[in-house]
Design a protein around this motif. Structure first.
Motif, PDB file in Angstrom:
ATOM      1  N   THR A 197       4.146  17.325  -4.189  1.00 52.44           N
ATOM      2  CA  THR A 197       3.585  17.383  -2.833  1.00 52.44           C
ATOM      3  C   THR A 197       2.947  16.048  -2.462  1.00 52.44           C
ATOM      4  O   THR A 197       2.566  15.835  -1.310  1.00 52.44           O
ATOM      5  N   ILE A 198       2.819  15.150  -3.439  1.00 48.80           N
ATOM      6  CA  ILE A 198       2.326  13.789  -3.190  1.00 48.80           C
ATOM      7  C   ILE A 198       3.298  12.800  -3.824  1.00 48.80           C
ATOM      8  O   ILE A 198       4.032  13.136  -4.750  1.00 48.80           O
ATOM      9  N   GLY A 199       3.308  11.588  -3.309  1.00 48.59           N
ATOM     10  CA  GLY A 199       4.079  10.524  -3.937  1.00 48.59           C
ATOM     11  C   GLY A 199       5.397  10.208  -3.260  1.00 48.59           C
ATOM     12  O   GLY A 199       5.795  10.844  -2.278  1.00 48.59           O
ATOM     13  N   LEU A 200       6.081   9.222  -3.828  1.00 45.43           N
ATOM     14  CA  LEU A 200       7.332   8.707  -3.288  1.00 45.43           C
ATOM     15  C   LEU A 200       8.394   8.694  -4.377  1.00 45.43           C
ATOM     16  O   LEU A 200       8.083   8.709  -5.562  1.00 45.43           O
ATOM     17  N   ALA A 201       9.654   8.672  -3.953  1.00 44.24           N
ATOM     18  CA  ALA A 201      10.765   8.570  -4.891  1.00 44.24           C
ATOM     19  C   ALA A 201      11.706   7.471  -4.438  1.00 44.24           C
ATOM     20  O   ALA A 201      11.793   7.155  -3.249  1.00 44.24           O
ATOM     21  N   GLN A 202      12.420   6.870  -5.387  1.00 41.33           N
ATOM     22  CA  GLN A 202      13.362   5.804  -5.082  1.00 41.33           C
ATOM     23  C   GLN A 202      14.709   6.377  -4.666  1.00 41.33           C
ATOM     24  O   GLN A 202      15.146   7.420  -5.172  1.00 41.33           O
ATOM     25  N   CYS A 203      15.375   5.657  -3.778  1.00 42.99           N
ATOM     26  CA  CYS A 203      16.719   6.035  -3.323  1.00 42.99           C
ATOM     27  C   CYS A 203      17.650   6.329  -4.496  1.00 42.99           C
ATOM     28  O   CYS A 203      18.450   7.268  -4.455  1.00 42.99           O
ATOM     29  N   LEU A 204      17.531   5.545  -5.541  1.00 45.74           N
ATOM     30  CA  LEU A 204      18.339   5.742  -6.740  1.00 45.74           C
ATOM     31  C   LEU A 204      18.276   7.170  -7.252  1.00 45.74           C
ATOM     32  O   LEU A 204      19.264   7.715  -7.767  1.00 45.74           O
ATOM     33  N   SER A 234      22.871  -0.476  -3.996  1.00 42.07           N
ATOM     34  CA  SER A 234      22.430  -0.984  -2.698  1.00 42.07           C
ATOM     35  C   SER A 234      21.201  -0.204  -2.237  1.00 42.07           C
ATOM     36  O   SER A 234      21.287   0.987  -1.963  1.00 42.07           O
ATOM     37  N   GLY A 235      20.073  -0.865  -2.194  1.00 42.99           N
ATOM     38  CA  GLY A 235      18.849  -0.203  -1.755  1.00 42.99           C
ATOM     39  C   GLY A 235      18.303   0.801  -2.738  1.00 42.99           C
ATOM     40  O   GLY A 235      17.587   1.734  -2.341  1.00 42.99           O
ATOM     41  N   ASP A 236      18.595   0.630  -4.021  1.00 43.95           N
ATOM     42  CA  ASP A 236      18.162   1.603  -5.030  1.00 43.95           C
ATOM     43  C   ASP A 236      16.658   1.816  -5.048  1.00 43.95           C
ATOM     44  O   ASP A 236      16.177   2.919  -5.331  1.00 43.95           O
ATOM     45  N   SER A 237      15.889   0.782  -4.757  1.00 41.69           N
ATOM     46  CA  SER A 237      14.436   0.879  -4.864  1.00 41.69           C
ATOM     47  C   SER A 237      13.754   1.279  -3.558  1.00 41.69           C
ATOM     48  O   SER A 237      12.524   1.363  -3.508  1.00 41.69           O
ATOM     49  N   ILE A 238      14.522   1.545  -2.507  1.00 40.76           N
ATOM     50  CA  ILE A 238      13.940   1.990  -1.241  1.00 40.76           C
ATOM     51  C   ILE A 238      13.230   3.325  -1.465  1.00 40.76           C
ATOM     52  O   ILE A 238      13.766   4.236  -2.098  1.00 40.76           O
ATOM     53  N   LEU A 239      12.015   3.442  -0.945  1.00 39.95           N
ATOM     54  CA  LEU A 239      11.182   4.612  -1.202  1.00 39.95           C
ATOM     55  C   LEU A 239      11.213   5.610  -0.047  1.00 39.95           C
ATOM     56  O   LEU A 239      11.338   5.233   1.115  1.00 39.95           O
ATOM     57  N   ALA A 240      11.062   6.882  -0.390  1.00 39.60           N
ATOM     58  CA  ALA A 240      10.926   7.947   0.598  1.00 39.60           C
ATOM     59  C   ALA A 240       9.909   8.952   0.075  1.00 39.60           C
ATOM     60  O   ALA A 240       9.781   9.139  -1.142  1.00 39.60           O
ATOM     61  N   PRO A 241       9.156   9.610   0.957  1.00 34.75           N
ATOM     62  CA  PRO A 241       8.142  10.572   0.508  1.00 34.75           C
ATOM     63  C   PRO A 241       8.771  11.840  -0.066  1.00 34.75           C
ATOM     64  O   PRO A 241       9.724  12.385   0.488  1.00 34.75           O
ATOM     65  N   LEU A 242       8.234  12.292  -1.179  1.00 34.32           N
ATOM     66  CA  LEU A 242       8.683  13.555  -1.761  1.00 34.32           C
ATOM     67  C   LEU A 242       8.345  14.722  -0.842  1.00 34.32           C
ATOM     68  O   LEU A 242       9.065  15.720  -0.793  1.00 34.32           O
ATOM     69  N   ASP A 243       7.236  14.605  -0.134  1.00 33.00           N
ATOM     70  CA  ASP A 243       6.817  15.600   0.850  1.00 33.00           C
ATOM     71  C   ASP A 243       6.762  14.882   2.199  1.00 33.00           C
ATOM     72  O   ASP A 243       5.899  14.047   2.444  1.00 33.00           O
ATOM     73  N   LEU A 244       7.692  15.209   3.059  1.00 37.14           N
ATOM     74  CA  LEU A 244       7.839  14.496   4.325  1.00 37.14           C
ATOM     75  C   LEU A 244       6.606  14.600   5.208  1.00 37.14           C
ATOM     76  O   LEU A 244       6.243  13.652   5.898  1.00 37.14           O
ATOM     77  N   GLN A 245       5.932  15.755   5.177  1.00 37.83           N
ATOM     78  CA  GLN A 245       4.816  15.998   6.090  1.00 37.83           C
ATOM     79  C   GLN A 245       3.535  15.279   5.664  1.00 37.83           C
ATOM     80  O   GLN A 245       2.917  14.559   6.445  1.00 37.83           O
ATOM     81  N   PRO A 247       2.539  13.209   2.458  1.00 40.54           N
ATOM     82  CA  PRO A 247       2.814  12.630   1.135  1.00 40.54           C
ATOM     83  C   PRO A 247       1.585  12.139   0.385  1.00 40.54           C
ATOM     84  O   PRO A 247       1.696  11.804  -0.798  1.00 40.54           O
ATOM     85  N   THR A 248       0.431  12.092   1.045  1.00 42.06           N
ATOM     86  CA  THR A 248      -0.788  11.656   0.356  1.00 42.06           C
ATOM     87  C   THR A 248      -1.870  12.731   0.392  1.00 42.06           C
ATOM     88  O   THR A 248      -3.043  12.443   0.175  1.00 42.06           O
ATOM     89  N   VAL A 249      -1.472  13.968   0.656  1.00 42.21           N
ATOM     90  CA  VAL A 249      -2.401  15.096   0.649  1.00 42.21           C
ATOM     91  C   VAL A 249      -1.856  16.156  -0.298  1.00 42.21           C
ATOM     92  O   VAL A 249      -0.697  16.565  -0.181  1.00 42.21           O
ATOM     93  N   PHE A 250      -2.682  16.595  -1.221  1.00 42.56           N
ATOM     94  CA  PHE A 250      -2.251  17.592  -2.193  1.00 42.56           C
ATOM     95  C   PHE A 250      -2.390  18.983  -1.574  1.00 42.56           C
ATOM     96  O   PHE A 250      -3.486  19.510  -1.429  1.00 42.56           O
ATOM     97  N   ASN A 251      -1.259  19.574  -1.188  1.00 40.04           N
ATOM     98  CA  ASN A 251      -1.246  20.903  -0.577  1.00 40.04           C
ATOM     99  C   ASN A 251       0.043  21.616  -0.963  1.00 40.04           C
ATOM    100  O   ASN A 251       0.737  21.193  -1.905  1.00 40.04           O
TER     101      ASN A 251
END
Length: 325
Positions: A197-204, A234-245, A247-251
């Motif tokens: 519910t928090i954090g980011l992940a790489q495109c890879l 290509s763009g393996d390290s591009i980040l996206a939020p694991l929780d779109l709404q 990503p920095t709130v634990f819910n």
């Protein structure tokens, strides 16, 4: 894509899922382990973690992840923190960790601060456990008493780090088996996965899911494809939020995303995919009940933190978390 499920009544099912069997016993750990030897440890750790998260909100998720990646290899022993040397290969450059796991500098700061008030007393393994709890609390999640008394490992395992940390392409069966080998149940797996519910992940790590899987909302997949190219490399390290709404709130938004087929990782959506799967009702339950998720996440964290700790005279108390004494 099927999106309508029949959910049976939950009491018996939840009892079975959340019954804890086969946990690693850790009788020598206690919540007051440093009550006399270092009563300042909690305030000292919390101060550094709070400052680090204020500087970068993402850091809370990174610090929480350190504990997962440490405990799943040799146990909760801070082996993950050891740097490579000409004669020693640690776990940091293993595939699940290399250019991915982060926050080591913050751990260094915490260790230095703790050493100032209690030199040679608090282990790096215990610092990881306290730091994970504090990160969750600071970002709005539940609080719990951390059991302490772990000692630091004098070894690490590059091979086990590659083999035993569950990758993002795992199926539900693979995930369940991986957690079971650590003494963790299906209920633990589902509750602990809520850490996403928090954090980011790489495109890879989510490319295959957004381009090749069918268990994903099409509009969500297209949105992520706009920032994660199909071509490998290509763009393996591009980040996206694991929780779109949030990503920095634990819910509990992570579970709401799974129910809407908007899980970022293949392994996440696996928890809410197959009709009749035992995981589906619990994901649905957590999506509508934050208190239940918080409670079971705490239970899972305490249980995970008990995986094969070094206690007594085993291991050591490192002066520097990056190297053995």
């Amino acid at each position: 894509m099927a999106s309508n499920f029949l959910f049976p009544s939950l009491p018996l099912l939840l009892f079975l899922l959340l019954t804890h069997s086969g946990a690693w016993p850790a009788p020598q750990l206690s919540t007051d382990f440093y009550g006399r030897s270092c009563p300042q440890v909690f305030d000292t750790v919390r101060s550094v973690v709070q400052s680090a998260i204020q500087q970068e909100r993402r850091m809370g998720a990174s610090l929480l992840r350190l504990l997962f990646h440490d405990c799943f290899v040799l146990g909760c022993d801070a082996s993950l923190l050891l740097d490579d040397t000409p004669t020693f290969r640690g776990e940091k450059t293993a595939k699940p960790n290399n250019n991915s796991v982060r926050g080591f500098e913050v751990v260094d700061q915490i260790k230095a601060a703790v050493e100032k008030v209690c030199p040679g007393v608090v282990s790096c393994a215990d610092i990881l456990a306290i730091t994970a709890r504090d990160s969750v609390v600071i970002l709005g999640g539940p609080d719990w008493e951390v059991k302490l008394g772990r000692r630091d490992s004098r070894k690490a395992s590059f091979k086990k780090a590659n083999r035993e940390i569950p990758p993002p392409f795992f199926s539900l069966a693979n995930l369940t088996a991986s957690f079971a080998r650590k003494g963790l149940s299906l209920g633990d797996l589902i509750a602990l996965s809520g850490a996403h519910t928090i954090g980011l992940a790489q495109c890879l790590n989510f490319r295959d899911h957004i381009y090749n899987d069918t268990d994903i909302d099409s509009s969500f997949a297209k949105m992520r494809q706009a920032y994660c190219p199909r071509a490998v490399g290509s763009g393996d390290s591009i980040l996206a939020p694991l929780d779109l709404q949030t990503p920095t709130v634990f819910n509990n938004d992570y579970y709401n995303n799974l129910v809407a087929f908007k899980g970022l990782l293949h392994s996440d959506q696996e928890l809410f995919k197959t009709i009749g799967s035992n995981s589906v009702p619990l994901v649905k339950y957590y999506s509508g009940n934050t208190a239940a998720f918080f409670n079971d996440f705490v239970v899972g964290m305490i249980k995970m933190s008990d995986i094969r700790p070094l206690t007594g005279k085993k291991g050591e108390i490192r002066k520097n978390c990056r190297k053995m004494n």
